[in-house]
Design a protein around this motif. Structure first.
Motif, mmCIF file in Angstrom:
data_model
loop_
_atom_site.group_PDB
_atom_site.id
_atom_site.type_symbol
_atom_site.label_atom_id
_atom_site.label_comp_id
_atom_site.label_asym_id
_atom_site.label_seq_id
_atom_site.Cartn_x
_atom_site.Cartn_y
_atom_site.Cartn_z
ATOM 1 N N LYS A 14 0.939 -1.223 -0.040
ATOM 2 C CA LYS A 14 0.125 -0.065 -0.058
ATOM 3 C C LYS A 14 0.921 1.490 0.089
ATOM 4 C CE LYS A 14 -3.938 -1.928 2.398
ATOM 5 N NZ LYS A 14 -4.902 -1.749 3.566
ATOM 6 N N TRP A 15 0.326 2.275 -0.312
ATOM 7 C CA TRP A 15 1.164 3.681 -0.344
ATOM 8 C C TRP A 15 0.940 4.276 1.202
ATOM 9 C CZ3 TRP A 15 -1.139 8.689 -3.138
ATOM 10 C CH2 TRP A 15 -0.303 9.715 -3.050
ATOM 11 N N LEU A 16 2.094 4.253 1.991
ATOM 12 C CA LEU A 16 1.999 4.681 3.206
ATOM 13 C C LEU A 16 2.441 6.142 3.128
ATOM 14 C CD1 LEU A 16 3.565 1.501 4.718
ATOM 15 C CD2 LEU A 16 0.919 2.192 4.583
ATOM 16 N N LEU A 17 1.780 7.051 3.905
ATOM 17 C CA LEU A 17 2.045 8.495 4.082
ATOM 18 C C LEU A 17 2.600 8.656 5.648
ATOM 19 C CD1 LEU A 17 -1.011 9.865 2.493
ATOM 20 C CD2 LEU A 17 1.066 9.549 1.358
ATOM 21 N N ARG A 18 3.698 9.517 5.805
ATOM 22 C CA ARG A 18 3.844 10.121 6.973
ATOM 23 C C ARG A 18 2.779 11.229 7.376
ATOM 24 N NH1 ARG A 18 9.092 12.697 6.084
ATOM 25 N NH2 ARG A 18 7.762 13.311 4.084
ATOM 26 N N PRO A 19 2.960 11.553 8.662
ATOM 27 C CA PRO A 19 1.950 12.624 9.199
ATOM 28 C C PRO A 19 2.167 13.850 8.330
ATOM 29 C CG PRO A 19 2.591 11.290 11.106
ATOM 30 C CD PRO A 19 3.559 10.666 10.034
ATOM 31 N N GLU A 20 3.545 14.113 8.185
ATOM 32 C CA GLU A 20 3.867 15.265 7.230
ATOM 33 C C GLU A 20 3.115 15.360 5.921
ATOM 34 O OE1 GLU A 20 6.674 14.687 10.664
ATOM 35 O OE2 GLU A 20 5.987 13.415 8.653
ATOM 36 N N LEU A 29 -5.288 20.705 8.591
ATOM 37 C CA LEU A 29 -4.714 19.793 9.583
ATOM 38 C C LEU A 29 -3.166 20.021 9.604
ATOM 39 C CD1 LEU A 29 -6.158 17.259 10.681
ATOM 40 C CD2 LEU A 29 -4.924 15.752 8.767
ATOM 41 N N SER A 30 -3.073 19.685 11.085
ATOM 42 C CA SER A 30 -1.693 19.817 11.677
ATOM 43 C C SER A 30 -1.161 18.527 11.986
ATOM 44 C CB SER A 30 -1.581 20.873 12.530
ATOM 45 O OG SER A 30 -2.303 20.482 13.943
ATOM 46 N N VAL A 31 0.079 18.308 12.180
ATOM 47 C CA VAL A 31 0.912 17.180 12.627
ATOM 48 C C VAL A 31 0.306 17.006 14.092
ATOM 49 C CG1 VAL A 31 2.962 16.095 13.361
ATOM 50 C CG2 VAL A 31 2.803 17.486 11.022
ATOM 51 N N LYS A 32 0.436 18.018 14.864
ATOM 52 C CA LYS A 32 0.031 18.099 16.340
ATOM 53 C C LYS A 32 -1.293 17.656 16.379
ATOM 54 C CE LYS A 32 -0.239 21.019 20.396
ATOM 55 N NZ LYS A 32 0.064 22.257 21.015
ATOM 56 N N LEU A 33 -2.441 18.187 15.470
ATOM 57 C CA LEU A 33 -3.570 17.553 15.711
ATOM 58 C C LEU A 33 -3.811 16.067 15.337
ATOM 59 C CD1 LEU A 33 -6.816 17.960 16.429
ATOM 60 C CD2 LEU A 33 -6.959 18.945 13.946
ATOM 61 N N LEU A 34 -3.038 15.451 14.453
ATOM 62 C CA LEU A 34 -3.173 14.021 13.990
ATOM 63 C C LEU A 34 -2.394 13.145 15.402
ATOM 64 C CD1 LEU A 34 -1.607 13.656 10.333
ATOM 65 C CD2 LEU A 34 -3.924 13.169 11.316
ATOM 66 N N TYR A 46 -4.124 4.160 11.196
ATOM 67 C CA TYR A 46 -2.377 4.350 11.208
ATOM 68 C C TYR A 46 -1.835 3.045 11.423
ATOM 69 C CZ TYR A 46 -2.320 5.198 16.076
ATOM 70 O OH TYR A 46 -2.705 5.318 17.569
ATOM 71 N N TYR A 47 -0.681 2.850 11.088
ATOM 72 C CA TYR A 47 0.229 1.776 11.629
ATOM 73 C C TYR A 47 1.518 2.525 12.432
ATOM 74 C CZ TYR A 47 -2.252 -1.076 8.620
ATOM 75 O OH TYR A 47 -3.127 -1.718 7.967
ATOM 76 N N LYS A 48 2.037 1.947 13.546
ATOM 77 C CA LYS A 48 2.991 2.471 14.116
ATOM 78 C C LYS A 48 4.093 1.597 14.309
ATOM 79 C CE LYS A 48 4.287 5.531 17.952
ATOM 80 N NZ LYS A 48 3.743 6.070 19.116
ATOM 81 N N VAL A 49 5.325 1.850 14.027
ATOM 82 C CA VAL A 49 6.464 0.567 14.020
ATOM 83 C C VAL A 49 7.412 1.462 14.866
ATOM 84 C CG1 VAL A 49 8.103 -0.548 12.764
ATOM 85 C CG2 VAL A 49 5.870 -0.217 11.640
ATOM 86 N N GLY A 50 7.563 1.253 15.891
ATOM 87 C CA GLY A 50 8.734 1.917 16.692
ATOM 88 C C GLY A 50 7.947 3.420 17.064
ATOM 89 N N ARG A 51 8.765 4.238 16.402
ATOM 90 C CA ARG A 51 8.335 5.667 16.698
ATOM 91 C C ARG A 51 7.791 6.227 15.582
ATOM 92 N NH1 ARG A 51 12.390 9.566 19.799
ATOM 93 N NH2 ARG A 51 10.762 10.132 21.109
ATOM 94 N N ILE A 52 7.825 5.504 14.339
ATOM 95 C CA ILE A 52 7.415 5.828 12.989
ATOM 96 C C ILE A 52 5.881 5.497 12.836
ATOM 97 C CG2 ILE A 52 7.763 5.410 10.262
ATOM 98 C CD1 ILE A 52 10.511 4.237 11.134
ATOM 99 N N VAL A 53 5.216 6.545 12.305
ATOM 100 C CA VAL A 53 3.715 6.470 12.258
ATOM 101 C C VAL A 53 3.381 6.785 10.834
ATOM 102 C CG1 VAL A 53 1.491 7.645 12.689
ATOM 103 C CG2 VAL A 53 3.383 7.672 14.507
ATOM 104 N N LEU A 54 2.747 5.683 10.399
ATOM 105 C CA LEU A 54 2.508 5.589 8.759
ATOM 106 C C LEU A 54 0.767 5.516 8.922
ATOM 107 C CD1 LEU A 54 5.190 3.185 7.732
ATOM 108 C CD2 LEU A 54 5.111 5.798 7.164
#
Length: 75
Positions: A14-20, A29-34, A46-54
């Motif tokens: 799948k096409w995965l996007l970072r919060p940015e 929309l802001s990164v803080k609100l997400l 979303y998916y979270k792998v360690g500190r990475i959010v996708l």
């Protein structure tokens, strides 16, 4: 955050996007609100792998479409 996905479909295809990336697609929309929505267990899936959010793009589209006419209590 719930979404129906095909369990046989590999997530990494799948096409995965970072919060940015997500905040660039949705005006206002802001990164803080997400991050707040993740903490409150609401918002797009979303998916979270360690500190990475996708965020899977398909799930983000479905979540966004579901927001049409929704009040704050339904999000």
């Amino acid at each position: 955050m719930s979404s129906t996905t095909n369990p046989a479909e590999p997530i990494l295809s799948k096409w995965l996007l970072r919060p940015e990336d997500v905040v660039e697609l949705i005006p206002g929309l802001s990164v803080k609100l997400l991050a707040q929505w993740r903490y409150e267990r609401r918002g797009p899936r979303y998916y979270k792998v360690g500190r990475i959010v996708l965020y899977p793009f398909e799930d983000l589209e479905q979540w966004f479409e579901a927001q049409v006419g929704a009040s704050g209590s339904e999000r």
